[in-house]
Scaffold this motif. Structure first.
Motif, PDB file in Angstrom:
ATOM      1  N   ASN A 262       0.838  -1.213   0.000  1.00 19.74           N
ATOM      2  CA  ASN A 262       0.000   0.000   0.000  1.00 19.74           C
ATOM      3  C   ASN A 262       0.867   1.254   0.000  1.00 19.74           C
ATOM      4  OD1 ASN A 262      -2.467  -1.292  -0.059  1.00 19.74           O
ATOM      5  ND2 ASN A 262      -2.795  -1.210   2.149  1.00 19.74           N
ATOM      6  N   ILE A 263       1.901   1.258   0.836  1.00 16.64           N
ATOM      7  CA  ILE A 263       2.814   2.404   0.898  1.00 16.64           C
ATOM      8  C   ILE A 263       3.497   2.597  -0.455  1.00 16.64           C
ATOM      9  CG2 ILE A 263       4.946   3.282   1.933  1.00 16.64           C
ATOM     10  CD1 ILE A 263       4.123   1.687   4.503  1.00 16.64           C
ATOM     11  N   PHE A 264       3.956   1.494  -1.034  1.00 24.07           N
ATOM     12  CA  PHE A 264       4.651   1.561  -2.315  1.00 24.07           C
ATOM     13  C   PHE A 264       3.753   2.159  -3.391  1.00 24.07           C
ATOM     14  CE2 PHE A 264       7.167   0.041  -5.908  1.00 24.07           C
ATOM     15  CZ  PHE A 264       8.454   0.204  -5.429  1.00 24.07           C
ATOM     16  N   VAL A 265       2.504   1.732  -3.429  1.00 24.56           N
ATOM     17  CA  VAL A 265       1.556   2.221  -4.439  1.00 24.56           C
ATOM     18  C   VAL A 265       1.210   3.687  -4.208  1.00 24.56           C
ATOM     19  CG1 VAL A 265      -0.816   1.975  -5.306  1.00 24.56           C
ATOM     20  CG2 VAL A 265       0.608  -0.050  -4.977  1.00 24.56           C
ATOM     21  N   GLN A 266       1.207   4.134  -2.950  1.00 25.75           N
ATOM     22  CA  GLN A 266       0.939   5.552  -2.671  1.00 25.75           C
ATOM     23  C   GLN A 266       1.992   6.440  -3.326  1.00 25.75           C
ATOM     24  OE1 GLN A 266       0.757   5.611   1.598  1.00 25.75           O
ATOM     25  NE2 GLN A 266      -1.174   4.489   1.641  1.00 25.75           N
ATOM     26  N   GLY A 267       3.220   5.959  -3.370  1.00 30.42           N
ATOM     27  CA  GLY A 267       4.273   6.707  -4.056  1.00 30.42           C
ATOM     28  C   GLY A 267       4.022   6.772  -5.548  1.00 30.42           C
ATOM     29  N   GLN A 268       3.633   5.643  -6.125  1.00 30.63           N
ATOM     30  CA  GLN A 268       3.321   5.609  -7.555  1.00 30.63           C
ATOM     31  C   GLN A 268       2.110   6.485  -7.869  1.00 30.63           C
ATOM     32  OE1 GLN A 268       2.717   1.420  -7.903  1.00 30.63           O
ATOM     33  NE2 GLN A 268       4.884   0.946  -8.095  1.00 30.63           N
ATOM     34  N   MET A 269       1.133   6.485  -6.961  1.00 28.59           N
ATOM     35  CA  MET A 269      -0.086   7.264  -7.184  1.00 28.59           C
ATOM     36  C   MET A 269       0.230   8.755  -7.281  1.00 28.59           C
ATOM     37  SD  MET A 269      -3.679   7.273  -5.079  1.00 28.59           S
ATOM     38  CE  MET A 269      -3.111   8.101  -3.589  1.00 28.59           C
ATOM     39  N   TRP A 270       1.162   9.230  -6.475  1.00 29.76           N
ATOM     40  CA  TRP A 270       1.525  10.644  -6.559  1.00 29.76           C
ATOM     41  C   TRP A 270       2.079  10.979  -7.935  1.00 29.76           C
ATOM     42  CZ3 TRP A 270       0.409  15.065  -4.528  1.00 29.76           C
ATOM     43  CH2 TRP A 270       1.227  16.176  -4.775  1.00 29.76           C
ATOM     44  N   GLY A 271       2.845  10.053  -8.509  1.00 29.03           N
ATOM     45  CA  GLY A 271       3.384  10.277  -9.838  1.00 29.03           C
ATOM     46  C   GLY A 271       2.312  10.262 -10.912  1.00 29.03           C
ATOM     47  N   PHE A 272       1.434   9.271 -10.865  1.00 33.20           N
ATOM     48  CA  PHE A 272       0.439   9.107 -11.927  1.00 33.20           C
ATOM     49  C   PHE A 272      -0.786  10.004 -11.759  1.00 33.20           C
ATOM     50  CE2 PHE A 272       2.760   5.114 -12.512  1.00 33.20           C
ATOM     51  CZ  PHE A 272       2.892   5.109 -13.888  1.00 33.20           C
ATOM     52  N   ARG A 273      -1.080  10.411 -10.514  1.00 32.19           N
ATOM     53  CA  ARG A 273      -2.297  11.199 -10.275  1.00 32.19           C
ATOM     54  C   ARG A 273      -2.000  12.611  -9.786  1.00 32.19           C
ATOM     55  NH1 ARG A 273      -6.782   9.852 -12.439  1.00 32.19           N
ATOM     56  NH2 ARG A 273      -7.961  10.741 -10.708  1.00 32.19           N
ATOM     57  N   ARG A 274      -0.742  13.007  -9.828  1.00 33.08           N
ATOM     58  CA  ARG A 274      -0.406  14.326  -9.285  1.00 33.08           C
ATOM     59  C   ARG A 274      -1.053  15.450 -10.081  1.00 33.08           C
ATOM     60  NH1 ARG A 274       3.923  13.137 -12.477  1.00 33.08           N
ATOM     61  NH2 ARG A 274       4.872  14.841 -13.670  1.00 33.08           N
ATOM     62  N   TRP A 275      -1.386  15.188 -11.360  1.00 40.98           N
ATOM     63  CA  TRP A 275      -2.022  16.201 -12.202  1.00 40.98           C
ATOM     64  C   TRP A 275      -3.325  16.694 -11.582  1.00 40.98           C
ATOM     65  CZ3 TRP A 275      -6.870  15.268 -14.263  1.00 40.98           C
ATOM     66  CH2 TRP A 275      -7.329  13.939 -14.229  1.00 40.98           C
ATOM     67  N   ILE A 276      -3.996  15.840 -10.812  1.00 42.56           N
ATOM     68  CA  ILE A 276      -5.217  16.267 -10.136  1.00 42.56           C
ATOM     69  C   ILE A 276      -4.999  16.431  -8.629  1.00 42.56           C
ATOM     70  CG2 ILE A 276      -6.114  13.912  -9.796  1.00 42.56           C
ATOM     71  CD1 ILE A 276      -8.927  15.161 -10.450  1.00 42.56           C
ATOM     72  N   LEU A 277      -4.142  15.592  -8.036  1.00 38.73           N
ATOM     73  CA  LEU A 277      -3.907  15.672  -6.592  1.00 38.73           C
ATOM     74  C   LEU A 277      -3.265  16.991  -6.191  1.00 38.73           C
ATOM     75  CD1 LEU A 277      -2.606  12.051  -5.875  1.00 38.73           C
ATOM     76  CD2 LEU A 277      -4.720  13.058  -5.002  1.00 38.73           C
ATOM     77  N   GLN A 278      -2.357  17.499  -7.039  1.00 40.74           N
ATOM     78  CA  GLN A 278      -1.647  18.720  -6.661  1.00 40.74           C
ATOM     79  C   GLN A 278      -2.534  19.963  -6.682  1.00 40.74           C
ATOM     80  OE1 GLN A 278       1.648  18.939  -9.335  1.00 40.74           O
ATOM     81  NE2 GLN A 278       0.421  19.457 -11.135  1.00 40.74           N
ATOM     82  N   LYS A 279      -3.772  19.817  -7.170  1.00 43.05           N
ATOM     83  CA  LYS A 279      -4.734  20.921  -7.078  1.00 43.05           C
ATOM     84  C   LYS A 279      -5.199  21.119  -5.644  1.00 43.05           C
ATOM     85  CE  LYS A 279      -6.505  20.261 -11.792  1.00 43.05           C
ATOM     86  NZ  LYS A 279      -7.678  19.890 -12.622  1.00 43.05           N
ATOM     87  N   ASP A 280      -5.123  20.043  -4.852  1.00 40.78           N
ATOM     88  CA  ASP A 280      -5.589  20.092  -3.461  1.00 40.78           C
ATOM     89  C   ASP A 280      -4.489  19.869  -2.432  1.00 40.78           C
ATOM     90  OD1 ASP A 280      -8.519  20.365  -3.937  1.00 40.78           O
ATOM     91  OD2 ASP A 280      -8.285  18.413  -4.901  1.00 40.78           O
ATOM     92  N   PHE A 281      -3.368  19.255  -2.871  1.00 41.57           N
ATOM     93  CA  PHE A 281      -2.314  18.919  -1.915  1.00 41.57           C
ATOM     94  C   PHE A 281      -0.935  19.308  -2.453  1.00 41.57           C
ATOM     95  CE2 PHE A 281      -5.643  15.684  -1.571  1.00 41.57           C
ATOM     96  CZ  PHE A 281      -5.925  15.681  -0.217  1.00 41.57           C
ATOM     97  N   SER A 282      -0.115  19.857  -1.578  1.00 43.42           N
ATOM     98  CA  SER A 282       1.312  19.929  -1.875  1.00 43.42           C
ATOM     99  C   SER A 282       1.879  18.549  -1.559  1.00 43.42           C
ATOM    100  CB  SER A 282       1.988  20.986  -0.997  1.00 43.42           C
ATOM    101  OG  SER A 282       1.931  20.595   0.368  1.00 43.42           O
TER     102      SER A 282
END
Length: 213
Positions: A164-184
């Protein structure tokens, strides 16, 4: 053990330098155009040398992709090993490990995206080689979890938490285009730590205090 990528050059330092240039040039091209649409001539130009020189260090375009994936995994592994003490027995070590890993995924987001998009283009033997390195990094997280918790949890749960931790790192890479609108990246790390410690029934503040001490 995977056979080394062929080269006609004998100077190990020169091989390392040229291949690092090749990796950096290829990452940008693979991100923009994808592996299949990128030519070896373009890779040579982006690397700063001629197509003839390129073929002194590799045999095929797939060799370049392997070098890219191998370089990224080795770099991630080295950074994780330098930042994570798998033998440290405290909750703070889990806090530090997750923080370091997620920050690393932000630092190398372009490389990580290229790797996961293109690793399927490698021959099976090369795929198995680079993916074994990923398994080694997950095992590193498993060891931290086992040593950090003040109680024992089933081995299957340790594996699941580590993945789960490992995938959270990958998720930041693949989903940062939308996540970074709400999170640094700092906010993303903080919230993921919050949910992790909540799921493990541990007070996050306890880990922070141990880390300060």
């Amino acid at each position: 053990m995977l056979k080394k990528v062929p080269t006609t050059v004998k100077d190990e330092q020169l091989i390392k330098m040229r291949r690092n240039q090749m990796v950096k040039g290829a990452v940008n091209l693979f991100k923009q155009k994808g592996f299949h649409k990128t030519t070896t001539r373009e890779i040579a130009k982006a690397s700063g040398f001629s197509i003839g020189t390129l073929y002194e260090y590799i045999r095929t375009k797939e060799d370049v992709l392997f070098l890219v994936c191998d370089y990224i995994y080795e770099h991630v592994k080295e950074r994780m090993e330098s930042a994570i003490d798998t033998n440290k027995r405290s909750i703070a070590s889990l806090y530090d490990a997750v923080t370091s890993y997620l920050q690393l995924m932000d630092d190398m987001q372009d490389e990580v995206i290229v790797m996961y998009q293109e690793v399927k283009s490698l021959p099976k033997e090369a795929q198995e080689y680079v993916l074994q390195k990923e398994k080694d990094m997950v095992l590193m997280l498993e060891k931290v979890i086992q040593n950090s918790l003040p109680y024992e949890i089933p081995a299957q749960d340790v594996k699941l938490v580590a993945n789960n931790i490992f995938v959270q790192g990958q998720m930041w890479g693949f989903r940062r285009w939308i996540l970074q609108k709400d999170f640094s990246i700092q906010q993303y790390i903080e919230r993921q730590l919050h949910f992790l410690f909540q799921s493990l029934n541990i007070e996050q503040e306890q880990a922070v205090q141990q880390d300060i001490q």
